[in-house]
Design a protein around this motif. Structure first.
Motif, PDB file in Angstrom:
ATOM      1  N   PHE A  81       0.858  -1.338   0.103  1.00 64.16           N
ATOM      2  CA  PHE A  81      -0.200   0.005   0.091  1.00 64.16           C
ATOM      3  C   PHE A  81       0.888   1.359   0.044  1.00 64.16           C
ATOM      4  CE2 PHE A  81      -2.981  -3.043   2.109  1.00 64.16           C
ATOM      5  CZ  PHE A  81      -3.782  -3.291   1.197  1.00 64.16           C
ATOM      6  N   HIS A  82       2.036   1.243   0.445  1.00 62.88           N
ATOM      7  CA  HIS A  82       2.950   2.217   0.473  1.00 62.88           C
ATOM      8  C   HIS A  82       3.844   2.047  -0.822  1.00 62.88           C
ATOM      9  CE1 HIS A  82       2.184   3.959   4.269  1.00 62.88           C
ATOM     10  NE2 HIS A  82       2.090   2.630   4.653  1.00 62.88           N
ATOM     11  N   SER A  83       3.853   1.239  -1.942  1.00 63.95           N
ATOM     12  CA  SER A  83       4.793   1.508  -2.874  1.00 63.95           C
ATOM     13  C   SER A  83       4.030   2.117  -3.944  1.00 63.95           C
ATOM     14  CB  SER A  83       4.786  -0.118  -3.540  1.00 63.95           C
ATOM     15  OG  SER A  83       3.395  -0.615  -4.099  1.00 63.95           O
ATOM     16  N   LEU A  84       5.084   2.789  -4.914  1.00 64.86           N
ATOM     17  CA  LEU A  84       4.598   3.745  -5.846  1.00 64.86           C
ATOM     18  C   LEU A  84       3.957   2.828  -6.913  1.00 64.86           C
ATOM     19  CD1 LEU A  84       5.228   6.339  -7.513  1.00 64.86           C
ATOM     20  CD2 LEU A  84       7.406   5.558  -8.280  1.00 64.86           C
ATOM     21  N   ARG A  85       4.368   1.643  -7.224  1.00 70.41           N
ATOM     22  CA  ARG A  85       3.592   1.043  -8.317  1.00 70.41           C
ATOM     23  C   ARG A  85       2.185   0.899  -7.916  1.00 70.41           C
ATOM     24  NH1 ARG A  85       7.262  -4.340  -8.784  1.00 70.41           N
ATOM     25  NH2 ARG A  85       7.429  -3.801  -6.410  1.00 70.41           N
ATOM     26  N   PHE A  86       1.715   0.626  -6.727  1.00 72.69           N
ATOM     27  CA  PHE A  86       0.563   0.427  -6.199  1.00 72.69           C
ATOM     28  C   PHE A  86      -0.010   1.911  -6.425  1.00 72.69           C
ATOM     29  CE2 PHE A  86      -2.744   1.282  -3.028  1.00 72.69           C
ATOM     30  CZ  PHE A  86      -3.527   0.136  -3.110  1.00 72.69           C
ATOM     31  N   GLU A  87       0.308   2.961  -5.966  1.00 73.77           N
ATOM     32  CA  GLU A  87      -0.186   4.204  -6.230  1.00 73.77           C
ATOM     33  C   GLU A  87      -0.495   4.625  -7.939  1.00 73.77           C
ATOM     34  OE1 GLU A  87       0.659   7.664  -3.899  1.00 73.77           O
ATOM     35  OE2 GLU A  87       2.014   6.412  -2.866  1.00 73.77           O
ATOM     36  N   ALA A 126     -12.802  11.363 -10.238  1.00 74.26           N
ATOM     37  CA  ALA A 126     -12.207   9.958 -10.010  1.00 74.26           C
ATOM     38  C   ALA A 126     -10.786   9.899  -9.519  1.00 74.26           C
ATOM     39  CB  ALA A 126     -12.208   9.067 -11.500  1.00 74.26           C
ATOM     40  N   VAL A 127     -10.030  10.913  -9.609  1.00 80.13           N
ATOM     41  CA  VAL A 127      -8.655  10.899  -9.103  1.00 80.13           C
ATOM     42  C   VAL A 127      -8.879  11.192  -7.595  1.00 80.13           C
ATOM     43  CG1 VAL A 127      -6.289  12.390  -9.062  1.00 80.13           C
ATOM     44  CG2 VAL A 127      -7.504  11.445 -11.365  1.00 80.13           C
ATOM     45  N   LEU A 128      -9.635  12.268  -7.544  1.00 83.38           N
ATOM     46  CA  LEU A 128     -10.081  12.660  -5.977  1.00 83.38           C
ATOM     47  C   LEU A 128     -10.313  11.234  -5.376  1.00 83.38           C
ATOM     48  CD1 LEU A 128     -11.678  15.794  -6.120  1.00 83.38           C
ATOM     49  CD2 LEU A 128      -9.621  15.593  -5.154  1.00 83.38           C
ATOM     50  N   LEU A 129     -11.377  10.604  -5.662  1.00 83.92           N
ATOM     51  CA  LEU A 129     -11.792   9.534  -5.090  1.00 83.92           C
ATOM     52  C   LEU A 129     -10.650   8.253  -4.553  1.00 83.92           C
ATOM     53  CD1 LEU A 129     -15.413   9.030  -6.714  1.00 83.92           C
ATOM     54  CD2 LEU A 129     -14.885   9.953  -4.392  1.00 83.92           C
ATOM     55  N   CYS A 189      -0.619  11.872 -12.253  1.00 87.65           N
ATOM     56  CA  CYS A 189       1.007  11.515 -12.118  1.00 87.65           C
ATOM     57  C   CYS A 189       1.487  12.601 -11.094  1.00 87.65           C
ATOM     58  CB  CYS A 189       1.446  10.954 -12.967  1.00 87.65           C
ATOM     59  SG  CYS A 189       1.011   9.427 -13.917  1.00 87.65           S
ATOM     60  N   VAL A 190       1.271  13.650 -11.585  1.00 86.92           N
ATOM     61  CA  VAL A 190       1.940  14.942 -11.251  1.00 86.92           C
ATOM     62  C   VAL A 190       1.227  15.187  -9.505  1.00 86.92           C
ATOM     63  CG1 VAL A 190       1.972  17.612 -11.018  1.00 86.92           C
ATOM     64  CG2 VAL A 190       2.565  16.330 -13.044  1.00 86.92           C
ATOM     65  N   SER A 191      -0.014  15.076  -9.375  1.00 90.52           N
ATOM     66  CA  SER A 191      -0.641  15.238  -8.287  1.00 90.52           C
ATOM     67  C   SER A 191      -0.119  14.098  -7.228  1.00 90.52           C
ATOM     68  CB  SER A 191      -2.308  15.271  -8.201  1.00 90.52           C
ATOM     69  OG  SER A 191      -2.652  13.945  -8.728  1.00 90.52           O
ATOM     70  N   ILE A 213      -4.130   5.151  -9.195  1.00 91.11           N
ATOM     71  CA  ILE A 213      -4.638   6.378  -9.866  1.00 91.11           C
ATOM     72  C   ILE A 213      -5.095   6.363 -11.317  1.00 91.11           C
ATOM     73  CG2 ILE A 213      -3.615   8.575 -10.409  1.00 91.11           C
ATOM     74  CD1 ILE A 213      -4.430   8.554  -7.349  1.00 91.11           C
ATOM     75  N   LEU A 214      -4.100   5.689 -12.103  1.00 93.57           N
ATOM     76  CA  LEU A 214      -4.286   5.672 -13.594  1.00 93.57           C
ATOM     77  C   LEU A 214      -5.575   4.714 -13.849  1.00 93.57           C
ATOM     78  CD1 LEU A 214      -0.737   5.400 -15.134  1.00 93.57           C
ATOM     79  CD2 LEU A 214      -2.182   7.385 -14.749  1.00 93.57           C
ATOM     80  N   THR A 215      -5.712   3.613 -13.014  1.00100.84           N
ATOM     81  CA  THR A 215      -6.918   2.801 -13.316  1.00100.84           C
ATOM     82  C   THR A 215      -8.091   3.498 -12.926  1.00100.84           C
ATOM     83  OG1 THR A 215      -5.334   0.833 -13.000  1.00100.84           O
ATOM     84  CG2 THR A 215      -7.953   0.437 -13.028  1.00100.84           C
ATOM     85  N   VAL A 216      -8.292   3.786 -11.781  1.00 94.88           N
ATOM     86  CA  VAL A 216      -9.476   4.387 -11.146  1.00 94.88           C
ATOM     87  C   VAL A 216      -9.664   5.739 -11.680  1.00 94.88           C
ATOM     88  CG1 VAL A 216     -10.889   5.119  -9.036  1.00 94.88           C
ATOM     89  CG2 VAL A 216      -9.486   2.778  -9.006  1.00 94.88           C
ATOM     90  N   GLY A 217      -8.596   6.621 -11.785  1.00 93.88           N
ATOM     91  CA  GLY A 217      -8.810   7.990 -12.086  1.00 93.88           C
ATOM     92  C   GLY A 217      -8.936   8.253 -13.609  1.00 93.88           C
ATOM     93  N   VAL A 218      -8.181   7.278 -14.500  1.00 91.02           N
ATOM     94  CA  VAL A 218      -8.178   7.572 -16.058  1.00 91.02           C
ATOM     95  C   VAL A 218      -8.879   6.571 -16.721  1.00 91.02           C
ATOM     96  CG1 VAL A 218      -6.741   8.234 -18.002  1.00 91.02           C
ATOM     97  CG2 VAL A 218      -6.069   8.998 -15.717  1.00 91.02           C
TER      98      VAL A 218
END
Length: 434
Positions: free
Chosen positions: A15-21, A126-129, A72-74, A25-30
């Motif tokens: 849950f703290h890994s960069l890959r997970f984030e 979506a990115v916010l959520l 990605c920037v956020s 973010i890309l799956t849910v947010g984009v």
């Protein structure tokens, strides 16, 4: 609360890994909003060619690329903010994401690129959520426990009571879980504890000097002696200071059309409320110890040039403050004319607050190393202001100086972003105003 002062500690677990984030973010947010939008507009379910034609439209392509960059920037900004003390990441999510998407929208509109309002708005939500969901999951994940090696001044960490700590009783790794170990590395420890630290380091456990933990938890730097051991490099990054100066100028020129009407309205209110000049001018100690005149909107019935120490100190409920002046102080609108000082190179948007010359001379005589704070340009808002608020007596100034030195030691655009975001909260709440 865990201490977020080292990537080595934070980046533990899925849950703290960069890959997970990034994946989340890309799956849910984009990706998910794109498919939902395609279904709503009737492009799914349909033949692959119809969906390809829709996705291939310039407006859709530009929007997808833009929101992916924004996501990605956020993500990068919020990950870095976790390393700044006193920053509640959950409270920073909306302003950071909104700021990044706002900049993207302004750029794409200015360049006259085609874009889809619906798709950008959907991805923003979506990115916010997704970002809030990641933060919620992490809050339930097991935190880091800090084990303290007895000896020296390590007890200061335990006194903070803001981090989960356990004082070690025996110098043994047997039964010790995966954890961070904190010690006073400059103290004369017993030989068995020295061997314990060596074994702990070999085992791969992170070991930190107690000052690192204390600084990360408090956002202050302990003042003992002026040396590289206390502050890192004595001279902050010249490269970033030059970049920061460019940002100050760009922001100042950009905001002048907005600031001038506000100053005009405030000036009218000042003239209607009390007798006296609109602007207040005072001698302050500035960059590299050079004096300058700071400009503010007048908030008091009496003015002075900063030579009298007693007059330079604003007390709680000070009777000199006018009715309009009280509002201007709470909202920090009285600071707006200092855009002129920024353009002249005397100040920055963010930095240690400049003190009246009389107060600066007094503090220099009472507090060691006080003059060192003049190594960077003073600012309209600063690390001490968003953490401590207005102070006057020497004891409080000593604590303020610790905040100032922390800012100087960790001078970076990340810390400036944090201060800018927290300044908005200070302005809305009136925190620290007198």
């Amino acid at each position: 609360m865990s201490v977020n002062f080292s990537p080595a500690i934070v980046r533990r677990g899925i849950f703290h890994s960069l890959r997970f984030e990034v994946a989340s973010i890309l799956t849910v947010g984009v990706i998910l909003p794109v498919f939902v939008m395609a279904m709503v507009e009737g492009h799914l379910p349909a033949e692959a060619s119809e969906f390809s034609l829709w996705v291939g439209q310039p407006a859709v392509i530009n929007s997808i690329i833009g929101v992916s960059i924004c996501a990605c920037v956020s993500l990068a900004i919020l990950r870095r903010l976790r390393f700044i003390p006193g920053v509640a990441v959950a409270r920073s999510i909306f302003p950071v994401v909104a700021m990044v998407f706002g900049i993207f929208f302004a750029v794409i509109a200015f360049l006259r690129f085609e874009y889809s309002n619906k798709l950008i708005l959907s991805c923003f939500v979506a990115v916010l959520l997704a970002r809030f969901a990641i933060t919620a999951i992490r809050s339930k994940a097991k935190g880091v426990i800090y084990y303290l090696v007895p000896g020296g001044r390590v007890g200061l960490v335990n006194e903070l009571r803001t981090a989960p700590v356990i004082l070690l009783e025996q110098p043994s790794l047997a039964g010790l879980p995966d954890c961070a170990i904190v010690a006073d590395l400059y103290a004369d420890l017993e030989p068995e504890w020295e061997r314990f630290l060596a074994e702990a380091a070999i085992s791969g456990r992170p070991i930190y000097h107690y000052k690192q933990v204390w600084e990360a938890e408090t956002g202050r730097v302990q003042i003992e002696r002026l040396s590289e051991n206390g502050f890192g490099a004595l001279v902050p990054s010249f490269a970033y200071q030059k970049v920061k100066r460019g940002i100050d100028l760009l922001l100042s020129f950009s905001i002048i059309p907005i600031v001038m009407p506000v100053i005009a309205i405030c000036s009218l209110a000042i003239k209607c409320d009390s007798v006296g000049p609109i602007f207040f001018r005072q001698r302050r100690m500035g960059f590299r110890g050079e004096e300058f005149f700071v400009f503010k909107l007048r908030t008091m019935t009496e003015g002075h040039l900063g030579d009298a120490r007693t007059l330079s100190i604003t007390q709680s409920g000070d009777k000199r403050i006018t009715r309009v002046g009280g509002f201007l102080r709470r909202t920090r609108l009285d600071e707006l004319p200092q855009v002129y000082n920024i353009l002249r190179g005397e100040m920055s948007w963010i930095g240690p607050r400049p003190e009246a010359v009389s107060l600066s001379d007094w503090y220099e005589g009472e507090i060691p190393f006080y003059r060192y704070r003049h190594i960077v340009r003073p600012g309209i808002s600063g690390w001490a202001q968003v953490n401590q608020g207005h102070v006057a007596d020497v004891e409080e100034v000593g604590k303020k100086l610790q905040y100032d030195f922390y800012y100087i030691k960790n001078l970076s655009y990340w810390l400036d972003i944090v201060i800018a975001l927290r300044t908005i909260k200070v302005v809305l709440s009136g925190f620290g105003a007198k």
